[in-house]
Design a protein around this motif. Structure first.
Motif, short mmCIF file in Angstrom:
data_model
loop_
_atom_site.label_atom_id
_atom_site.label_comp_id
_atom_site.label_asym_id
_atom_site.label_seq_id
_atom_site.Cartn_x
_atom_site.Cartn_y
_atom_site.Cartn_z
N LEU A 184 31.68 -50.96 -47.01
CA LEU A 184 31.01 -50.83 -45.72
C LEU A 184 31.25 -52.06 -44.84
CD1 LEU A 184 28.89 -49.13 -44.06
CD2 LEU A 184 27.17 -50.61 -45.06
N THR A 185 31.07 -53.25 -45.43
CA THR A 185 31.20 -54.47 -44.64
C THR A 185 32.63 -54.66 -44.15
OG1 THR A 185 29.80 -55.29 -46.40
CG2 THR A 185 30.24 -56.78 -44.61
N VAL A 186 33.59 -54.47 -45.05
CA VAL A 186 34.98 -54.64 -44.63
C VAL A 186 35.31 -53.65 -43.52
CG1 VAL A 186 37.38 -54.53 -45.35
CG2 VAL A 186 35.71 -55.57 -46.84
N LEU A 284 42.03 -48.31 -52.25
CA LEU A 284 41.30 -47.31 -51.48
C LEU A 284 41.68 -47.34 -50.00
CD1 LEU A 284 37.79 -47.70 -53.12
CD2 LEU A 284 39.39 -45.83 -53.42
N GLY A 285 42.58 -48.25 -49.63
CA GLY A 285 43.06 -48.29 -48.25
C GLY A 285 42.12 -49.01 -47.31
N VAL A 286 41.19 -49.82 -47.83
CA VAL A 286 40.25 -50.52 -46.97
C VAL A 286 40.56 -52.02 -46.93
CG1 VAL A 286 37.80 -50.75 -46.40
CG2 VAL A 286 38.57 -48.81 -47.70
N GLY A 287 41.52 -52.46 -47.73
CA GLY A 287 41.79 -53.89 -47.81
C GLY A 287 42.82 -54.36 -46.80
N GLN B 273 34.47 -39.59 -53.02
CA GLN B 273 35.55 -39.20 -52.12
C GLN B 273 35.02 -39.06 -50.70
OE1 GLN B 273 37.15 -35.36 -52.09
NE2 GLN B 273 39.27 -36.05 -52.02
N LEU B 274 33.81 -38.53 -50.59
CA LEU B 274 33.20 -38.38 -49.26
C LEU B 274 33.07 -39.74 -48.60
CD1 LEU B 274 31.85 -36.41 -47.27
CD2 LEU B 274 29.68 -36.91 -48.39
N LEU B 275 32.67 -40.76 -49.38
CA LEU B 275 32.51 -42.10 -48.83
C LEU B 275 33.82 -42.62 -48.27
CD1 LEU B 275 30.66 -44.60 -48.47
CD2 LEU B 275 31.44 -45.39 -50.69
N VAL B 287 28.67 -42.74 -43.90
CA VAL B 287 28.87 -43.98 -44.64
C VAL B 287 27.53 -44.65 -44.93
CG1 VAL B 287 29.95 -46.26 -44.59
CG2 VAL B 287 31.14 -44.31 -43.62
N MET B 288 26.68 -44.71 -43.89
CA MET B 288 25.36 -45.32 -44.03
C MET B 288 24.54 -44.62 -45.10
SD MET B 288 24.87 -47.71 -41.98
CE MET B 288 23.11 -47.73 -42.16
#
Lengths: 344, 319
Positions: A184-186, A284-287, B273-275, B287-288
């Motif tokens: 979430l934060t990233v 996960l593709g968030v980094g 996966q939804l997240l 997300v929240m």
């Protein structure tokens, strides 16, 4: 006892005069030091030694080894007909060099780890990714350990209300869901930090390292607090207090060095878990941005060619595994080596 | 006993409140207007945008917004997903069963494998079995779960073709065939989670057994002529289980987090996966809500662990 005999025998075999002096004085020729003892115990832990050597080799490979590999790859590419257009390119150029003659090539002499779908050299990308992953692990560890040590030391040393408040904070952080919160934060703070830092790579580095570090200090804080709680009642602290030494000096000069063993062990293990956390984010593709080949990102990219070119995902995945395994074995060895109870 | 329970529950409530506030604060501090997509639309004039802001309550101070958000959350109104234009709570209910199936199966198997391994490791400390178990535990700790997943996929799904690569949620579950098909597609995602969890649980079980084995009551049990197996199973195991049971409860949030990775790898349409898809689509309400669900799970299982500890070990209740 036998230990002393052995040292004396060994010394006697090499230098008789030393042995004579030793017998006269009744002390070993070389005084045994705290660190020397720890090193001796560490060396006896076979898996830890294997881990430490592997890690050392990996670090050597992504730093000095990279210099040799740059030249090797340029030569090989020139011979194979896809020369690099730049003079003396460094690894940053080589990770983006496209070798159209070897798309999805399996490991060959030109490309020891093979190439991806665009003909980019996997070994060069793994070297670059290794630098990113290892520095993320190192910096995240420094953040987590500094936070944990300061908070744990303050809680253990001052006690009372400070201790209560800091330990509630620690409990709170322990009940935060780490992985979703890091995600979430990233996700939320990526863009502004990138803008503030100038480049996407530096921005993501800062945010990933901060978030991983900020969510990983709790175990260290608990261990440091427990150590401080027991140490602050010891005579040497009382003596220091009688000498009129300031509280900060007692905390950092007198107690902290005695609490180093658990901190070092926690620090070692933290590098490993930070590397896993970063590679998971990348996976996960968030980094890191897609053009920065971290180990985790290489695994994601490679997983699309799992059938046609399995080495693309397996090699970087294996590197993460090997690094973290080495670090964990090292941590285990350090735990045994630094534990004063196991001192011989 | 009742007092102990009450105290634990009362500690859990403020924790949950603080966590909800942390999540809210992260969202509130995060740059970017939730109405950014409207701001880019030239067809919506400034005055209308202000109206929309007022309608959503975005012009109110943060503490009013926090209380309202919390109130809505508690009453089951979790907002609308931007991406799928349906209530978040419906999405969660849709996805929850798959996640629970995979996670539940994985945890059950992990516990069933870890306890005997831990017991044997401790009873026969430093034997070849113990060394081997330790070595595998280290591997389990060190291997990132996406790497286990990919390797299993390559070997068992692509090369041997024993199991399907992608998890299908549209299977017809009626009849025996549907059931075996469902089992087959669960094997790989479950195995990944089992590998991850067994390693830690084995170590906990082993060290807890090792703490108990040298104690006096064990010697007494042996001295009265009880068979070795009996001593281990009836006396040592039961006492060693006390800390382990709480650790099992504490590990449940971690396995949900682990599910985020496995579900993405095997395309299990669960919460994890939804997240990730919601993060990729910038679907903030989802997300929240999901982050909050994961937080609730953590706090809930912390509470359960505390309560179990109190039930199993009377000493804890009075300290």
């Amino acid at each position: 006892m036998s230990e002393v005999d052995q040292t004396m025998n060994a010394a006697g075999a090499t230098d008789a005069s030393v042995t004579i002096r030793q017998l006269q004085l009744g002390v070993p020729a070389k005084p045994r030091t705290l660190l020397g003892d720890a090193w001796r115990r560490f060396r006896r832990h076979k898996l830890a030694m294997v881990g430490a050597s592997t890690l050392f080799l990996l670090i050597l490979a992504v730093t000095i080894g990279a210099l040799f590999y740059e030249r090797y790859l340029v030569d090989q590419l020139a011979q194979s007909g896809m020369p690099v257009p730049v003079e003396n390119p460094d690894i940053r150029v080589l990770i983006d060099h496209l070798d159209f003659l070897a798309l999805l090539s399996p490991p060959t002499s030109v490309h020891p780890f093979g190439t991806d779908d665009l003909g980019r050299d996997l070994l060069a990308r793994c070297i670059y990714g290794g630098r990113v992953s290892l520095s993320v692990g190192l910096v995240a560890m420094l953040i987590a350990i500094s936070l944990g040590t300061i908070i744990g030391a303050a809680a253990g040393f001052f006690g009372g209300v400070v201790d209560q408040a800091l330990m509630r904070l620690t409990d709170l952080f322990l009940s935060l869901p780490a992985v979703p919160l890091i995600l979430l934060t990233v996700y939320l703070f990526r863009d502004p930090v990138i803008q503030a830092m100038g480049s996407p790579e530096a921005g993501i580095f800062v945010i990933v390292v901060t978030v991983i570090g900020a969510l990983a200090w709790m175990q260290t804080a608990r261990v440091v607090r427990a150590t401080f709680l027991s140490l602050k009642e010891k005579e040497f602290v009382e003596a220091a207090r009688c000498l009129g030494i300031s509280r900060t000096a007692i905390m950092f000069r007198h107690i902290l060095p005695n609490a180093m063993s658990p901190i070092i062990v926690a620090a070692t293990l933290e590098i490993g878990s930070a590397i896993i956390a970063e590679s998971t984010l990348s996976f996960l593709g968030v980094g890191f941005p897609p053009d920065t080949p971290t180990w985790g990102r290489l695994v994601t990219d490679g997983s699309q060619y799992l059938q046609a070119a399995p080495w693309l995902a397996l090699i970087p995945g294996l590197l993460i595994f090997l690094t973290v395994l080495s670090i964990n074995f090292m941590g285990d060895g350090l735990r045994d080596a630094l534990d004063p109870r196991s001192r011989l | 006993m009742a007092q102990y329970f009450l105290r634990r529950v009362l500690i859990a409530i403020p924790t949950l409140l603080v966590i909800s506030f942390v999540i809210f604060a992260i969202l509130a501090l995060a740059p970017g207007d939730p109405l950014a997509q409207f701001a880019l639309n030239p067809a919506i004039p400034e005055s209308t945008r202000e109206l929309i802001r007022a309608q959503f309550g975005l012009d109110q101070p943060w503490y009013v917004r926090y209380v309202k958000w919390l109130g809505a959350l508690a009453s089951g109104d979790w907002g609308f997903s931007f991406a799928s234009r349906s209530p978040v709570i419906d999405l969660v209910w849709q996805r929850l069963p798959q996640t629970l199936q995979v996670v539940g199966a994985a945890y059950l198997i992990a516990v069933l494998i870890a306890i005997p391994i831990g017991v044997i490791s401790a009873v026969k400390q430093y034997s070849w079995f113990d060394q081997l178990a330790t070595f595998f535990a280290f591997i389990g700790f060190s291997v990132p779960s996406f790497f286990t997943g990919l390797t299993l996929m390559l070997v068992f799904a692509i090369n041997l073709k024993w199991f399907p690569i992608v998890y299908s949620s549209t299977l017809n579950l009626a009849g025996w065939d549907g059931f075996t098909e469902q089992l087959r597609q669960m094997v790989l995602p479950v195995t990944v989670l089992v590998v991850q969890q067994t390693a830690a649980l084995t170590r906990f079980m082993r060290s807890s057994m090792l703490d108990n084995l040298p104690l006096d009551y064990v010697r007494t049990a042996r001295a009265k002529g009880l068979a070795d197996a009996m001593v281990v199973v009836r006396h040592v195991l039961r006492n060693s289980m006390i800390p382990v049971v709480t650790l099992i409860a504490l590990g449940i949030p971690a396995i949900f987090a682990g599910a985020i990775i496995t579900e993405n790898l095997f395309r299990v349409n669960g919460l994890g996966q939804l997240l990730i898809t919601s993060i990729q689509n910038s679907d903030t309400p989802v997300v929240m809500a999901l982050t909050f669900i994961f937080a609730c799970l953590t706090v809930l299982f912390n509470l359960i662990a505390d309560l179990l500890y109190g039930v199993l070990d009377p000493r804890v209740r009075y300290s």
